[in-house]
Design an enzyme around this catalytic site. Structure first.
Site, PDB file in Angstrom:
ATOM      1  N   HIS A  76       0.920  -1.201  -0.020  1.00 24.58           N
ATOM      2  CA  HIS A  76       0.117   0.011  -0.008  1.00 24.58           C
ATOM      3  C   HIS A  76       1.012   1.313  -0.197  1.00 24.58           C
ATOM      4  O   HIS A  76       1.717   1.414   0.558  1.00 24.58           O
ATOM      5  CB  HIS A  76      -0.997   0.032   1.252  1.00 24.58           C
ATOM      6  CG  HIS A  76      -1.895  -1.032   0.997  1.00 24.58           C
ATOM      7  ND1 HIS A  76      -2.021  -2.237   0.904  1.00 24.58           N
ATOM      8  CD2 HIS A  76      -3.309  -0.696   0.874  1.00 24.58           C
ATOM      9  CE1 HIS A  76      -2.981  -2.861   0.856  1.00 24.58           C
ATOM     10  NE2 HIS A  76      -3.881  -1.974   0.712  1.00 24.58           N
ATOM     11  N   PRO A  77       0.241   2.319  -0.550  1.00 27.19           N
ATOM     12  CA  PRO A  77       1.123   3.445  -0.619  1.00 27.19           C
ATOM     13  C   PRO A  77       1.163   4.321   0.700  1.00 27.19           C
ATOM     14  O   PRO A  77       0.195   4.330   1.358  1.00 27.19           O
ATOM     15  CB  PRO A  77       0.647   4.394  -2.035  1.00 27.19           C
ATOM     16  CG  PRO A  77      -0.849   3.771  -1.935  1.00 27.19           C
ATOM     17  CD  PRO A  77      -0.967   2.339  -1.280  1.00 27.19           C
ATOM     18  N   SER A  93      -6.404   3.105  -5.876  1.00 23.17           N
ATOM     19  CA  SER A  93      -5.845   4.134  -4.656  1.00 23.17           C
ATOM     20  C   SER A  93      -5.907   5.424  -5.192  1.00 23.17           C
ATOM     21  O   SER A  93      -5.961   6.582  -4.186  1.00 23.17           O
ATOM     22  CB  SER A  93      -4.127   3.685  -4.279  1.00 23.17           C
ATOM     23  OG  SER A  93      -4.087   2.458  -3.759  1.00 23.17           O
ATOM     24  N   GLU A  96      -9.394   6.784  -4.513  1.00 23.59           N
ATOM     25  CA  GLU A  96      -9.610   6.706  -2.799  1.00 23.59           C
ATOM     26  C   GLU A  96      -9.045   7.941  -2.291  1.00 23.59           C
ATOM     27  O   GLU A  96      -9.522   8.569  -1.482  1.00 23.59           O
ATOM     28  CB  GLU A  96      -9.184   5.338  -2.207  1.00 23.59           C
ATOM     29  CG  GLU A  96      -9.955   4.153  -2.758  1.00 23.59           C
ATOM     30  CD  GLU A  96      -9.312   2.695  -2.358  1.00 23.59           C
ATOM     31  OE1 GLU A  96      -9.685   1.701  -3.006  1.00 23.59           O
ATOM     32  OE2 GLU A  96      -8.094   2.923  -2.355  1.00 23.59           O
ATOM     33  N   GLN A  97      -7.626   8.091  -2.601  1.00 27.34           N
ATOM     34  CA  GLN A  97      -7.001   9.319  -1.954  1.00 27.34           C
ATOM     35  C   GLN A  97      -7.559  10.451  -2.469  1.00 27.34           C
ATOM     36  O   GLN A  97      -7.931  11.538  -1.621  1.00 27.34           O
ATOM     37  CB  GLN A  97      -5.507   9.256  -2.286  1.00 27.34           C
ATOM     38  CG  GLN A  97      -4.974   8.122  -1.607  1.00 27.34           C
ATOM     39  CD  GLN A  97      -3.290   8.453  -1.268  1.00 27.34           C
ATOM     40  OE1 GLN A  97      -3.029   9.522  -1.310  1.00 27.34           O
ATOM     41  NE2 GLN A  97      -2.678   7.423  -1.399  1.00 27.34           N
TER      42      GLN A  97
END
Length: 301
Positions: A76-77, A93, A96-97
């Site tokens: 994950h980032p 991702s 989501e961010q």
């Protein structure tokens, strides 16, 4: 963290009929960069519902050896990391961010995220993970600070639980089935004109997410209908992010349009109600009872 990007929704019946390679291709990024989860879940087909499918996938994660679970966490980032964003995140991702505004941080917010990301990685050796679609920027930073004193075993367990929440939202967005995963909340309002004893139709409503370190942002705008409600929930079909909000009601315009005698300027023109959300999957109802000279509210459900 969700919104499976540009991938179209797929009926569960079609997924059940897929070959293993196609099945894995569809579900490969439900768990970030970890197609092995879908590979193991394939053996449990056919699934009667999306809850059964999700249970098979989370069971694969729970049964995985410790090194594979750690690899899942490390895939994950970091949150709000400009370098990782430039290098390329998964579509999931990125969406989501973006949903939490992590792609448009103020300088103060960016510095705060950089500080806690670095402190967390230095202590645990893996990235801080939280299901950002359940949070605002402020609540993510508070969660960072709350979890930083934990030991590695606690944070490993918490990280896996958050990864499963992320996966549930991704799966909910991707798979169409007769049942639904319990991942949605709702925020609604209702305006009652207690001066006339009727629902207040035609009041402009604005929902704002408040922020400690950055600019507040408008989440949505609406106009009340003949029942004094908005046609759609202010937030619905997704979690209601934990955080602090403000609901603004243009009541002066409403009473002027109905020729109600008002002072100049009106005693009440725009009314702002400030409140907080703590349960992303709950139903929070914030009504307004109003006259030209008074108003009241309460926590509904």
């Amino acid at each position: 963290m969700s919104e499976p990007g540009h991938q179209s929704q797929k009926p569960l019946e079609e997924l059940n009929a897929c070959t293993q390679s196609d099945f894995v291709a569809v579900l490969a990024n439900i768990f970030e960069y970890s197609p092995w989860v879908a590979e193991q879940a394939f053996a449990a087909r056919p699934f009667a519902g999306v809850n059964e499918l999700f249970a098979a996938m989370t069971s694969a994660v729970e049964r995985a050896p410790e090194d594979l679970r750690l690899k899942l966490i490390k895939s994950h980032p970091d949150l709000g990391d400009k370098t990782q964003r430039a290098a390329g995140l998964t579509v999931e991702s990125t969406a989501e961010q973006t949903s939490a505004g992590l792609d448009r941080l103020s300088d103060a917010e960016y510095e705060a995220f950089e500080r806690v990301n670095n402190a967390y990685r230095a202590k645990f050796g893996f990235p801080y993970i939280v299901c950002v679609r359940r949070h605002t920027k402020d609540s993510i930073l508070r969660d960072f600070e709350r979890r930083l004193p934990n030991d590695a075993a606690t944070e490993t367990k918490t990280s896996i639980a958050e990864i499963c929440r992320i996966a549930a939202l991704r799966l909910d967005q991707l798979i169409v089935a007769g049942d639904r995963l319990p991942v949605h909340g709702r925020l609604s309002t209702h305006v009652l004109d207690t001066h006339s004893g009727k629902p207040a139709a035609g009041i402009a409503v604005e929902l704002v997410e408040r922020s400690l370190l950055g600019a507040s942002r408008v989440v949505t705008t609406a106009v009340t209908n003949s029942d004094g409600r908005t046609d759609q929930p202010l937030i619905g079909g997704r979690p209601v992010p934990i955080g602090r909000y403000e609901l603004n009601f243009r009541v002066g315009d409403y009473f002027r349009a109905r020729n109600v005698p008002l002072s100049d300027p009106p005693f009440l023109d725009d009314i702002s109600l400030r409140f907080a959300v703590s349960d992303p999957e709950g139903h929070l109802h914030v009504p307004l009872l109003v006259t030209p000279w008074s108003y009241a509210t309460y926590r509904g459900s």
